[in-house]
Design an enzyme around this catalytic site. Structure first.
Site, short mmCIF file in Angstrom:
data_model
loop_
_atom_site.label_atom_id
_atom_site.label_comp_id
_atom_site.label_asym_id
_atom_site.label_seq_id
_atom_site.Cartn_x
_atom_site.Cartn_y
_atom_site.Cartn_z
N ASP A 176 0.87 -1.17 0.00
CA ASP A 176 0.00 0.00 0.00
C ASP A 176 0.91 1.22 0.00
O ASP A 176 2.04 1.19 0.50
CB ASP A 176 -0.91 -0.02 1.23
N SER A 177 0.40 2.31 -0.58
CA SER A 177 1.22 3.52 -0.73
C SER A 177 1.46 4.24 0.57
O SER A 177 2.38 5.05 0.69
CB SER A 177 0.51 4.48 -1.68
N HIS A 230 -4.51 -20.61 12.67
CA HIS A 230 -5.88 -21.11 12.45
C HIS A 230 -6.71 -20.11 11.64
O HIS A 230 -7.34 -20.49 10.65
CB HIS A 230 -6.59 -21.42 13.77
N ASP A 276 -7.74 -7.31 1.54
CA ASP A 276 -6.71 -7.34 2.57
C ASP A 276 -7.33 -6.83 3.85
O ASP A 276 -8.23 -5.98 3.81
CB ASP A 276 -5.52 -6.46 2.22
N CYS A 304 -4.89 -26.98 14.76
CA CYS A 304 -5.96 -27.95 15.03
C CYS A 304 -5.47 -29.39 14.89
O CYS A 304 -5.98 -30.28 15.57
CB CYS A 304 -7.15 -27.69 14.11
N CYS A 325 -10.81 -29.09 10.99
CA CYS A 325 -9.86 -28.12 10.44
C CYS A 325 -8.51 -28.79 10.21
O CYS A 325 -8.05 -29.57 11.03
CB CYS A 325 -9.70 -26.93 11.40
N CYS A 330 -5.60 -27.15 9.82
CA CYS A 330 -4.45 -26.27 10.10
C CYS A 330 -3.52 -26.94 11.11
O CYS A 330 -3.91 -27.85 11.83
CB CYS A 330 -4.92 -24.90 10.59
#
Lengths: 390, 390
Positions: free
Chosen positions: A96-97, A338, A269, A312, A307, A309
């Protein structure tokens, strides 16, 4: 101006909604869209190593020119070989600027058509930035996608004030485009216009006429009611070119992402999934819950059943509860893994549903099951957070 | 009392020093000695996942009964299948009984021959612990090596006060031994005696006569001058059985480890490498330096040249400097990985030198190159830290 390194292919736009899948080609890999970018303002997605981001499957992260300009300094990162080398991340980066940060974080001193004088939120030192400098800095950082410098009015500013900011944003976008010289970077414009449909339309049409590689929607999700956010997305997307990526800045929550995809957004984002993770808020398909709650003290199951991840797969909810209760640093990382995995999986499901032509029912199902944070609680949290950053 | 699951083999004791290599056999793997145990008081080595500890190569970690008793509670961990399951660590664990923490952290209410009444340092709630309860708790936690409950006097207590604590520690050790019933756990005694050689000798001999699986030296490195620490180690080790592991509790720094190995110590634990890492203190073979120092702002090299740790393989010192300056959470983890790898490599080098019969010259070389923290600074830091924990 971009060369063949940068390309956006809209692969599918099902007739029944504006949702679409596509692919961003970047010098650091292909990014399937719709995509969510975790925020790594200071060249680090808080608590994460690049390996962890890679193993979640994330193809792109966001870093922030404002923060990196103040610390460690653009020259430092340039000397160390650019942002990819500095943070040891070989996939895509968007910077981002710093426009939004200057207007939300820094005590503003003076803005005129030339640029902005602002004070550092860290040490109060005075700095001056122009559209040309914003591009120069981002070219030195070397991200794959860079953003124009924009003026971001507050969500409750008057029509006249927002109109002035919109006009200035347009002029600055033109100057950014003129001085942008690194063809391996894609330059995106930022639509402003607050909550005024006519200003959104004007901003979108004027920027589109300049021909950017992508178009962001700025100045939303900064305190206005959620319904207004969605209306403004519609009022903007309608006037953006079909064949360019659309990036909704600062959004966010799973339910907002789903709603915005339905309105034709390709890129998101937000610091939300990582920030709330560090407060113990855990995403699930039913909504988010707080792992600090006593009810998880003895829970042998993982944070979210099914899940995949790392957190998990490895730990019980009871262990996470314990780590949070003890303010152990590992807690923040495990919850971040997660939540980022959850959002990444959400984006995969979204893309799959669009390809299968079932996005509308996916969306209805998702929203029927997912209990979002209460609107008033959300607005209060957001205000508190924005305040705390000043 | 231990069965065949537990064994200690002293493999090599070179004639020229008391340094020795050996192997601890535990139900969760073999631990080569001399070994350093990172501290994971609350069932987490601060900032580290079990995978990271494994990939460094660490075979054993320490957890603390006092902390786990207060949070989440011994019953919680027992219900979740014991400490190994709870923290997802399948290698060896040693639990300290909590004696030291009760005497250093908790506002002490009353001690008598039966046990100690203490207040939680977290919420002030009142608790009572006896030697029998300390064993019961540790059996419920299920570590591979457990410790007797001891009374740990302050480093400046009078002879009479220390003598009384030493006698009580002996009586409590006997009671711990009597009620210890899990034969898959090795029970270690703790020698006390402050800085009084005759008390150290008496404590060591009396405990040795009871026949424990291992012997710890407690009550050192708690504020006394370093020279005194080393003398007390010698005065204790001389009266411990040759064929049992010797564990110097709460040590420590690289230079102290090398000195203590030379005096016949097999096992170390200390929060120092991980604690100072979170303050930005980086271990190298020349001593430790602070990565926050401005001189590292542009340093392209890793934290330590030639280091094979993840942090040094992946990032520049400049990046670490930046993360510390921004108080980014990733900083603490990356520095921890480096310092734990450094100490792990140090232990490997120590073992190699003992096996090769070159430990004396290794020690001389190490100490000639390694600039320890200034003694006065060290004592002040230690006092400040001990104070801050109260």
């Amino acid at each position: 101006m971009t060369d063949s390194l940068h390309n956006f292919r809209v692969e599918q736009t099902p007739p029944e909604s504006s949702a679409r899948v596509g692919e961003l080609l970047t010098p650091h890999g292909t990014v399937p869209t719709p995509v969510f970018l975790p925020v790594g303002s200071q060249a680090t997605v808080k608590t994460m190593t690049p390996e962890e981001l890679r193993s979640i499957g994330l193809p792109i992260v966001l870093a922030n020119t404002y923060h990196l300009y103040l610390r460690p300094g653009i020259d430092v990162i340039e000397k160390l070989g650019g942002l990819h080398w500095f943070m040891a991340w070989d996939r895509a980066i968007l910077t981002d600027s710093g426009g939004y940060q200057i207007f939300s974080l820094a005590p503003l001193r003076k803005i005129n058509d030339d640029g902005v004088v602002f004070r550092s939120h860290i040490d109060g030192s005075e700095h001056f930035i122009t559209p040309e400098l914003a591009i120069q800095f981002q070219e030195a950082l070397g991200a794959d996608i860079i953003m124009v410098l924009d003026e971001c009015p507050a969500h409750d500013d008057s029509f006249e004030r927002v109109q002035q900011a919109t006009i200035r944003t347009q002029q600055w976008a033109e100057r950014c485009q003129k001085c942008h010289s690194r063809h391996d970077q894609a330059l995106y414009a930022i639509v402003q216009g607050g909550v005024f449909p006519q200003l959104r339309r004007q901003s979108a049409e004027d920027l589109a006429s300049l021909g950017f590689a992508g178009y962001a929607i700025g100045g939303l999700s900064i305190g206005e009611p959620k319904a207004e956010t969605l209306t403004m997305i519609e009022e903007t997307v309608a006037f953006l070119p079909l064949d360019k990526p659309r990036y909704l800045m600062g959004v966010g929550s799973p339910e907002d992402i789903v709603e915005a995809v339905a309105r034709g957004i390709d890129i998101f984002d937000s610091a939300l999934p990582t920030r709330v993770a560090r407060n113990g808020a855990i995403f699930t398909w039913q909504g988010r819950y707080n792992i600090r709650n006593t009810s998880y003290k003895l829970m042998e199951q993982p944070l979210m059943s099914g899940c995949d991840c790392y957190t998990c797969r490895t730990f019980s909810a009871a262990y996470l509860h314990h780590l949070f209760r003890c303010d152990e640093l590992l807690a923040y990382r495990l919850a971040t893994i997660h939540n980022l995995t959850f959002v990444h999986n959400l984006m995969q499901k979204i893309r799959g549903a669009i390809v299968d032509g079932t996005f509308s029912s996916f969306k209805d199902n998702f929203l029927a099951n997912y209990k979002p944070t209460d609107e008033q609680v959300r607005l209060n949290q957001k205000r508190k957070w924005l305040q705390s950053r000043k």
